[in-house]
Enzyme design. Sequence first.
Site, short mmCIF file in Angstrom:
data_model
loop_
_atom_site.label_atom_id
_atom_site.label_comp_id
_atom_site.label_asym_id
_atom_site.label_seq_id
_atom_site.Cartn_x
_atom_site.Cartn_y
_atom_site.Cartn_z
N HIS A 1 2.63 0.23 31.87
CA HIS A 1 2.89 2.02 32.12
C HIS A 1 4.38 2.41 32.29
O HIS A 1 4.68 3.78 31.21
CB HIS A 1 2.31 2.06 33.04
CG HIS A 1 0.75 1.87 33.59
ND1 HIS A 1 -0.60 1.87 32.33
CD2 HIS A 1 -0.10 1.24 34.17
CE1 HIS A 1 -1.74 1.21 32.26
NE2 HIS A 1 -1.64 1.39 33.79
N ASP B 1 -2.61 4.16 23.71
CA ASP B 1 -3.23 2.80 24.97
C ASP B 1 -2.64 1.90 24.68
O ASP B 1 -1.72 1.86 23.23
CB ASP B 1 -4.45 3.08 24.07
CG ASP B 1 -6.10 1.67 24.71
OD1 ASP B 1 -5.17 1.40 25.61
OD2 ASP B 1 -6.45 1.89 24.08
N LEU C 1 8.06 23.42 20.94
CA LEU C 1 6.89 22.46 20.66
C LEU C 1 6.02 22.88 22.26
O LEU C 1 7.15 23.07 23.60
CB LEU C 1 7.19 21.13 20.64
CG LEU C 1 5.54 20.06 21.12
CD1 LEU C 1 5.48 19.78 19.71
CD2 LEU C 1 6.37 18.60 21.60
C1 IPE Z 1 -8.72 5.98 27.01
O1 IPE Z 1 -7.67 4.38 27.13
C2 IPE Z 1 -7.32 6.57 27.56
C3 IPE Z 1 -6.30 6.93 27.85
C4 IPE Z 1 -5.46 6.55 26.75
C5 IPE Z 1 -5.36 7.63 29.24
P1 IPE Z 1 -8.75 3.77 27.85
O2 IPE Z 1 -7.50 1.93 27.33
O3 IPE Z 1 -8.63 4.23 29.19
O4 IPE Z 1 -10.21 3.86 27.10
P2 IPE Z 1 -10.40 2.13 26.31
O5 IPE Z 1 -11.16 1.68 27.80
O6 IPE Z 1 -10.64 1.22 25.51
O7 IPE Z 1 -11.95 2.86 26.10
C1 IPE Z 2 -2.96 2.61 28.28
O1 IPE Z 2 -3.13 1.67 28.31
C2 IPE Z 2 -2.88 4.03 29.37
C3 IPE Z 2 -4.25 4.55 29.96
C4 IPE Z 2 -5.34 4.01 30.04
C5 IPE Z 2 -3.68 4.93 31.32
P1 IPE Z 2 -3.98 0.62 29.12
O2 IPE Z 2 -3.38 0.73 30.67
O3 IPE Z 2 -5.00 1.66 28.42
O4 IPE Z 2 -3.93 -0.55 28.26
P2 IPE Z 2 -4.77 -1.56 27.77
O5 IPE Z 2 -4.82 -1.31 26.77
O6 IPE Z 2 -4.77 -2.45 28.90
O7 IPE Z 2 -4.04 -2.74 26.96
MG MG Z 3 -6.63 0.63 27.15
#
Ligand code: IPE
Ligand code: IPE
Ligand code: MG
Length: 252
Positions: free
Chosen positions: A46, A29, A140
């Site tokens: 990303h 995240d 792995l």
């Molecule tokens: C969780 O992250 C999903 C992934 C890392 C793929 P999100 O960014 O979607 O989760 P919330 O919205 O902070 O709970």
């Molecule tokens: C995690 O990073 C990737 C996915 C959930 C696909 P985020 O896109 O949720 O990044 P933040 O949480 O908005 O910083």
């Molecule tokens: Mg996120």
Amino acid sequence: MSQATAPNTATIEEVQTGPVPRHVAVIMDGNGRWAGERDLPRWEGHRAGMSSVREIIEGAAEAGLEHLTLYAFSEENWSRPADEVEALMALLEEYVATERAELAEKGIRVTVFGSLERLGEGAIRAIAELEGATAEGTSLHVHLAISYGARGEIVAACRSLARRVAAGELDPEEITADQFAHALYTSAWPDPDLLIRTSGEMRISNFLLWQLAYSEIFVTDVLWPDFSRAHLFGALIDYRGRDRRFGLVRSP
Ligand code: IPE
Ligand code: IPE
Ligand code: MG
């Protein structure tokens, strides 16, 4: 649950001085915030996160983990703006094209789980290529959660058991936790010993709700694109200090 920590790092030599968990799961995240801090569009975050995926897979193999589960895209993430979803799907295809051969060469097996029927043709093809190219890997085992949601997984498991009951193949009284676990995507591998979440959020976000019942949780403030193998190794060392009791009392 550990509090969000100051970034702690370790070296592979430190990791090699003791045992490591069999299975580490990661909620990757913070890509959007990483991009926002740099005035970049979210997809750049990303893209930067893809380098961390490569690095953490390599680090996990180096550390001798058996299983690494990476939460790449949740069922809820489908409701993000269409251009972000498109960018993520394009990155998945790019990742497979650039990493497939090297993963296979390193003996790393990759399998993907989730509601894959929701993916487009290109992504489905990329996943089949990735799984096919790495199928012989014996070092792995990486499990990628894509279009995954734990509630959906649990409901699907209930449905499959209910079908067997309706067909007269299964007595409801015979349904056990073990049997239930066999109806989940993850039936063939052990539950995660350690869950890592980057970016400081203290939540599970619909990830492996069943399987994380007794996992140790490590939350770091480091954003996913900044998460390096030294951070992974730091989490592995932190795990070594945990006292996993599974509801029992500590032996004297
Ligand atoms: C969780 O992250 C999903 C992934 C890392 C793929 P999100 O960014 O979607 O989760 P919330 O919205 O902070 O709970
Ligand atoms: C995690 O990073 C990737 C996915 C959930 C696909 P985020 O896109 O949720 O990044 P933040 O949480 O908005 O910083
Ligand atoms: Mg996120």
